[in-house]
Design a protein around this motif. Structure first.
Motif, PDB file in Angstrom:
ATOM      1  N   LYS A  68      18.546  44.536  39.251  1.00 13.63           N
ATOM      2  CA  LYS A  68      19.261  45.050  37.917  1.00 13.63           C
ATOM      3  C   LYS A  68      18.360  43.457  36.991  1.00 13.63           C
ATOM      4  O   LYS A  68      19.200  43.020  36.202  1.00 13.63           O
ATOM      5  CB  LYS A  68      20.484  45.095  37.077  1.00 13.63           C
ATOM      6  CG  LYS A  68      21.489  46.604  37.767  1.00 13.63           C
ATOM      7  CD  LYS A  68      23.099  45.511  37.534  1.00 13.63           C
ATOM      8  CE  LYS A  68      23.310  47.008  37.514  1.00 13.63           C
ATOM      9  NZ  LYS A  68      25.045  46.768  37.360  1.00 13.63           N
ATOM     10  N   GLY A  69      16.881  43.547  37.327  1.00  7.87           N
ATOM     11  CA  GLY A  69      15.647  42.791  37.077  1.00  7.87           C
ATOM     12  C   GLY A  69      16.355  41.000  37.451  1.00  7.87           C
ATOM     13  O   GLY A  69      15.699  40.028  36.812  1.00  7.87           O
ATOM     14  N   ARG A  70      17.157  40.880  38.050  1.00  8.52           N
ATOM     15  CA  ARG A  70      17.572  39.625  39.213  1.00  8.52           C
ATOM     16  C   ARG A  70      16.845  39.037  40.417  1.00  8.52           C
ATOM     17  O   ARG A  70      16.849  38.421  40.559  1.00  8.52           O
ATOM     18  CB  ARG A  70      19.256  38.969  38.901  1.00  8.52           C
ATOM     19  CG  ARG A  70      20.139  39.455  38.095  1.00  8.52           C
ATOM     20  CD  ARG A  70      21.538  39.675  38.260  1.00  8.52           C
ATOM     21  NE  ARG A  70      22.354  38.268  38.387  1.00  8.52           N
ATOM     22  CZ  ARG A  70      22.914  38.223  39.923  1.00  8.52           C
ATOM     23  NH1 ARG A  70      23.653  39.431  40.086  1.00  8.52           N
ATOM     24  NH2 ARG A  70      23.292  37.048  40.276  1.00  8.52           N
ATOM     25  N   ILE A  89      12.262  44.928  38.818  1.00 15.56           N
ATOM     26  CA  ILE A  89      13.674  45.485  38.136  1.00 15.56           C
ATOM     27  C   ILE A  89      14.365  46.161  39.856  1.00 15.56           C
ATOM     28  O   ILE A  89      15.766  46.045  38.669  1.00 15.56           O
ATOM     29  CB  ILE A  89      13.418  46.963  37.779  1.00 15.56           C
ATOM     30  CG1 ILE A  89      12.719  47.877  39.169  1.00 15.56           C
ATOM     31  CG2 ILE A  89      12.424  47.042  36.838  1.00 15.56           C
ATOM     32  CD1 ILE A  89      12.596  49.591  39.135  1.00 15.56           C
ATOM     33  N   THR A  90      13.915  44.847  40.253  1.00 13.61           N
ATOM     34  CA  THR A  90      15.286  45.178  41.674  1.00 13.61           C
ATOM     35  C   THR A  90      17.161  43.703  41.320  1.00 13.61           C
ATOM     36  O   THR A  90      16.648  43.545  40.564  1.00 13.61           O
ATOM     37  CB  THR A  90      14.905  45.147  42.910  1.00 13.61           C
ATOM     38  OG1 THR A  90      13.883  43.385  42.637  1.00 13.61           O
ATOM     39  CG2 THR A  90      13.884  45.865  43.279  1.00 13.61           C
TER      40      THR A  90
END
Length: 447
Positions: free
Chosen positions: A45-47, A42-43
């Motif tokens: 924003k998922g990137r 999840i860090t």
């Protein structure tokens, strides 16, 4: 061959396992979740903002607490080492604004997958749904661990990489703090960090979803107002841990020392309005300076590129060009549409007032609002929305050259469980990679 247990399959844990296995140790990771890298996933924003490409000196400048403790770990395994590791193992990276490093794919799952596959090649076992419930010692030396409250497993060393207590859904529930306390370690009070802020002003809710770019923010200590005291939710969260020493009046002492008007943070960039207050990169970074027991105000400059005089001349020009218009119809070039009704209301200028009738005094008030829009901070959103935990295992009790406990032989700590945190931008993951790598190397070293 040493038998090493790593507790937690997060960034620090997997990198610790890599380093230990590469050094010849037999390594098993015990992960209480059903998969590895839940928080990595999840860090960004998922990137997954893997690290920051800033030089090492600049890296230390972005660490909020105990940067000197990190010297050995970071110089031994810096951002270049991290990038080389992923590139060599097939995960290509790119550098974006602010020197932030991401996988080219923009998928955090590729970072996790690269680590898991490499660990498999090293014959590292990851035992999922396996919660380490105790660490046992003999003569202050690690001898075994207990898994799921029943299975006792002999080990030569344990590396605790359990994270803090932010994002509990990822498995960060304070386990490492309990292990530390039982081993005789003290803790710096944990608080949420890189976390959105709640504010008092009701008009903020009207701006929910509005994102602002190229603005500047200043967080300033303000006078205490007991009527606004709202015991932050995270205080209750802290109490439930049952593992943390009392603050011993530290917050109160800081409060007495903090003078009203003192700026604790200034930054330029992006922010976001929410239903509860404010968020976004600028605000998350500002939150690293937030201390319990101290009142703050956020001063927002919507037009930081303009001096007060330049902004005044622009308004005069706009007013002259639209002198037949009413006030509410002249602001489209100055503010986003969603912000215009709020600025009109705060200015006290009638929305249907003709521009030609606006006085200099009213114009000055609009300028003040534009370059100093004030919001009163009432608290943070707590651990469930905090990207990292500020506080943790006291680093004075950890050997910074090895990450080993000074109290128990064979006990190591790495990552967010330690009293280390940094601003947003990949710096916190770098702390995890560096401390994990050093702990793995040293735990595997033959005496």
């Amino acid at each position: 061959m040493k038998n090493i247990a790593v507790i937690g399959a997060g960034a620090a844990g997997m990198m610790a396992a890599v380093a230990a296995a590469e050094s010849g140790a037999k390594v098993t990771i015990y992960e209480k979740n059903e998969k590895a890298g839940k928080k990595i996933y999840i860090t960004g924003k998922g990137r997954c903002n893997v690290t920051n490409n800033a030089d090492t000196d600049m890296f230390f400048g972005n660490v909020c607490r105990n940067p000197k403790f990190l010297y050995s770990a970071v110089y031994a395994f810096d951002h270049d080492s991290v990038c080389d590791f992923f590139e060599k193992n097939g995960c290509h990276l790119k550098v974006e604004r602010g020197d932030r490093v991401f996988p080219v794919s923009d998928h955090s799952s590729d970072i996790i997958g690269t680590l898991v596959r490499y660990l498999q090649r090293l014959h590292v076992k990851i035992e999922y749904k396996s919660e380490v419930t105790a660490i046992e010692y003999k003569d202050d030396t690690v001898v075994s661990i207990t898994v799921n409250k029943k299975e006792k497993i002999p080990v030569d060393a344990v590396i605790v990489c359990t994270g803090g207590i932010s994002y509990e859904s990822t498995g960060s529930t304070g386990d490492g703090y309990r292990f530390a306390r039982k081993a005789g370690h003290s803790l710096s009070q944990p608080y949420p960090s890189l976390v959105p802020l709640e504010v008092k002003e009701p008009w903020v809710k009207e701006l929910q979803g509005l994102s602002l770019k190229n603005v500047s923010v200043k967080m300033v200590v303000c006078e205490d107002d007991k009527d606004d005291e709202k015991g932050p939710a995270n205080k209750a969260e802290i109490k439930t841990l049952g593992v943390v020493k009392k603050d011993d009046g530290a917050a109160a002492k800081k409060k007495k020392k903090s003078k009203a008007g003192k700026s604790v943070y200034e930054g330029f960039g992006e922010m976001l309005f929410t239903h509860f207050g404010i968020s976004g990169p600028l605000i998350l970074t500002a939150s690293t300076c937030y201390e319990e027991g101290i009142k703050y105000q956020i001063h927002l400059n919507l037009k930081p590129a303009l001096t007060r005089d330049q902004l005044d001349k622009r308004l005069i020009r706009d007013f002259e060009e639209g002198n037949k218009k009413v006030f509410k119809n002249i602001l489209g070039g100055l503010f986003p549409a969603k912000l215009i009704p709020v600025m009109i209301n705060l200015s006290g200028i009638a929305p249907d007032k003709k521009v030609s009738e606006i006085s200099k005094e009213e114009r000055m008030k609009l300028i003040n609002l534009t370059q100093d829009l004030v919001m009163t901070v009432t608290g943070t959103r707590g651990f469930n929305e905090a990207i990292v935990t500020k506080g943790g295992v006291n680093v004075k009790e950890i050997d910074s050259s090895t990450m080993e406990s000074k109290f128990r032989k064979g006990l190591y700590f790495a990552g967010e469980v330690l009293d280390l945190d940094a601003v947003t931008g990949g710096f916190n993951l770098q702390i995890a990679w560096s401390t994990g790598h050093l702990a793995g190397l040293c735990a595997a070293a033959e005496e």
